[in-house]
Design an enzyme around this catalytic site. Structure first.
Site, PDB file in Angstrom:
ATOM      1  N   HIS A  55       0.831  -1.223   0.000  1.00 54.15           N
ATOM      2  CA  HIS A  55       0.000   0.000   0.000  1.00 54.15           C
ATOM      3  C   HIS A  55       0.862   1.269   0.000  1.00 54.15           C
ATOM      4  O   HIS A  55       0.517   2.273   0.641  1.00 54.15           O
ATOM      5  CB  HIS A  55      -0.952   0.017   1.201  1.00 54.15           C
ATOM      6  N   ASN A 128     -10.321  -2.904   2.214  1.00 52.16           N
ATOM      7  CA  ASN A 128      -9.980  -2.877   0.789  1.00 52.16           C
ATOM      8  C   ASN A 128     -11.242  -2.587  -0.024  1.00 52.16           C
ATOM      9  O   ASN A 128     -12.340  -2.518   0.521  1.00 52.16           O
ATOM     10  CB  ASN A 128      -9.418  -4.243   0.356  1.00 52.16           C
ATOM     11  N   TYR A 338       0.250  -4.653  11.967  1.00 54.00           N
ATOM     12  CA  TYR A 338       0.173  -3.259  11.517  1.00 54.00           C
ATOM     13  C   TYR A 338       0.885  -2.301  12.467  1.00 54.00           C
ATOM     14  O   TYR A 338       1.681  -1.470  12.043  1.00 54.00           O
ATOM     15  CB  TYR A 338      -1.292  -2.850  11.282  1.00 54.00           C
TER      16      TYR A 338
END
Ligand code: NDP
Length: 495
Positions: A55, A128, A338
């Site tokens: 990303h 997404n 993350y």
């Protein structure tokens, strides 16, 4: 006319010469004592922070989320507690596999990451433009992503790596079909749906829990590029999606998404005909209808791209009271990965950066570390418990227990009954969801992409992947085989 501001260095010292360095004579060598030169060059050398591994190319905007429908029977989350209530949001769109300078119209899923600034802290829904994903176990993620990046020797994208991996991981088929349809090349970021993708849970004020999926349906309508249009746009304007979003918002044409949820009770989750926490599958709308929740509108492009978009950091771990996790294995993996990625990329205090900072109270005993920007707790105690401040851990912020159906053990889903139907939903998608034109484009796109497979394993990879298409739908398999010029014998169809 406004009074001119004095030019200063980073520590506020005004200086006179910004374009010429002090030298010995007009033609002489430069003097080390002109530290402005060092400061300018040294800072310039450090302008880049590590690119996101995935990303990397993206854009973002601020906006608002407004509640339009009462879902308090399912959740006590404060962000949803009153019709008409608004929360500030930041949304970052992205492609996945390409580097920071790659083209916006690459065939790829699109990231749709939303940060809701709520009075119970920042809630990140990191989704997404597809409700599903290529793999369902986080241990597979690094291998899968390597196949979407560059070949270690040629340093180019490799259809061989991609199809080799997909053909060896049939659970990817559903998402491969989405990716190869025209939704794999959306017309910018305004005309796509967003999905929380994972199964999460909601908890109400009676401490009752349901499972939930989040959907963001574009109010602009779905619009895609064909493969040819997307390829052409890569050359014409590689920043098409970024430019389109900025232009729309700057002229007051604020894009909107209708936010909806699907709800599954705990009882339903136990008897559902497949694992409802499997990220490669959707919950049918017929069985679990969409429920209206609110509207998300984007209405402000950040003043500085690096400050707010590049430094933005979203973490699926960040849910707020009334919203919680599920046993979805990919979600469980992302809860860890993350925050770890952000600490590596932008440092231990990344949540103190303005775009990531909670605008409401933040009280804890974390101190120090690089770039402690928020006063570092001043002279308040830096340990808990203590006799001096009045910070308490509020026991009301407790989730109900999560019921488990098995013992902790070496339990691998690939061996479990009912976990390996990779074909029913892709078949439904092909036969019932796609229009005749969508089907034609899908087949052309797959044939085009698979034609790039090369090397000694070419035939093996193609045959293995064809078997998956056949298992989903005979007609789909046949059309792709024909397009690739592969003669199909009975054995391929039965494989
Ligand atoms: P529905 O007919 O109720 O839903 C079909 C969904 O497919 C709609 O949400 C539609 O989104 C979406 N869709 C339409 N064209 C495409 C496309 N080219 N690529 C991706 N999505 C598309 O049926 P079900 O809920 O029973 O699902 C049937 C199949 O539809 C599933 O097997 C799955 O493959 C696919 N799907 C299902 C979704 C779900 O959450 N249930 C979501 C997305 C796809 P839109 O209204 O925006 O056009």
């Amino acid at each position: 006319m406004s009074i001119p501001k004095k030019l200063t260095n980073a520590s506020g010292i005004p200086y006179a010469h910004n374009e010429d360095t002090m030298s010995i004579g007009a033609r002489g060598p430069l003097l080390l004592q002109d530290f402005i030169l060092h400061e300018k060059l040294a800072h310039f050398n450090r302008e880049r922070i590590p690119e996101r591994v995935v990303h990397a190319k993206g854009t973002g905007a601020y906006g608002t989320f407004t509640v339009t429908n009462d879902i308090t029977q399912y959740t006590r989350a404060k962000v949803f507690n009153t019709i008409g209530k608004q929360a500030k949001v930041f949304l970052r769109f992205s492609t996945v596999g390409g580097e920071k300078g790659s083209a916006d119209t690459e065939r790829d899923p699109r990231g749709f990451a939303v940060k809701f600034y709520t009075e119970d802290g920042n809630w990140d829904l990191v989704g997404n433009n597809t409700p599903i994903f290529f793999v369902k176990d986080p241990k597979k993620f690094p291998d899968f992503i390597h196949t979407q990046k560059r070949d270690p020797r040629t340093n180019t994208k490799s259809p061989t790596m991609m199809w080799d991996y997909w053909s060896l991981n049939p659970e990817s088929l559903h998402q491969v079909l989405f990716l190869m349809s025209d939704r794999g090349t959306p017309y910018g970021y305004r005309h796509l749906n967003g999905y929380g993708s994972h199964t999460f849970s909601l908890i109400n004020d009676k401490n009752e829990k349901v499972y939930v999926k989040f959907h963001f349906k574009t109010a602009q309508g779905i619009k895609n590029f064909t493969n040819e249009e997307a390829s052409k746009m890569k050359g014409d304007d590689p920043d098409f999606a970024q430019r389109d979003l900025v232009a729309a918002i700057d002229k007051g044409d604020f894009p909107k998404w209708n936010v909806k949820i699907q709800v599954m009770t705990l009882e339903q989750s136990k008897t559902h005909h497949f694992n409802p926490f499997d990220l490669t599958k959707v919950w049918s709308h017929k069985e679990y209808p969409l429920i209206d929740v609110g509207v998300l509108e984007l209405n402000q492009i950040p003043a500085n791209y690096f400050a707010d978009v590049e430094q933005s950091a979203f973490a699926p771990a960040h849910v707020v009271d009334g919203i919680s996790y599920s046993p979805d294995k990919m979600l469980q993996g992302r809860i860890l990965a993350y925050n770890d990625a952000h600490r590596y990329r932008i440092g231990a205090n990344y949540e103190q950066l303005p775009v990531n900072r909670c605008p409401y109270a933040v009280n804890n005993y974390q101190r120090d570390g690089a770039m402690a920007l928020n006063g570092n707790g001043g002279s308040e105690p830096n340990y808990f418990p203590n006799s001096f401040d009045h910070i308490e851990a509020d026991q009301n912020y407790t989730d109900p227990p999560m019921e488990l159906d098995s013992n902790i053990a070496d339990w691998y889903s690939r061996n479990a009954e009912g976990e390996n139907d990779h074909y029913t939903q892709p078949g439904i998608f092909y036969r019932e969801t796609l229009s005749a034109q969508d089907k034609k484009n899908l087949i052309n796109n797959i044939v085009g992409a698979m034609s790039g497979i090369s090397g000694p394993k070419r035939a093996d990879i193609i045959n293995r992947q064809l078997c998956h298409f056949f298992r989903a739908d005979i007609g789909l398999g046949m059309s792709i085989a024909q397009g690739l010029g592969v003669t199909v014998d009975e054995s391929v169809m039965k494989h």
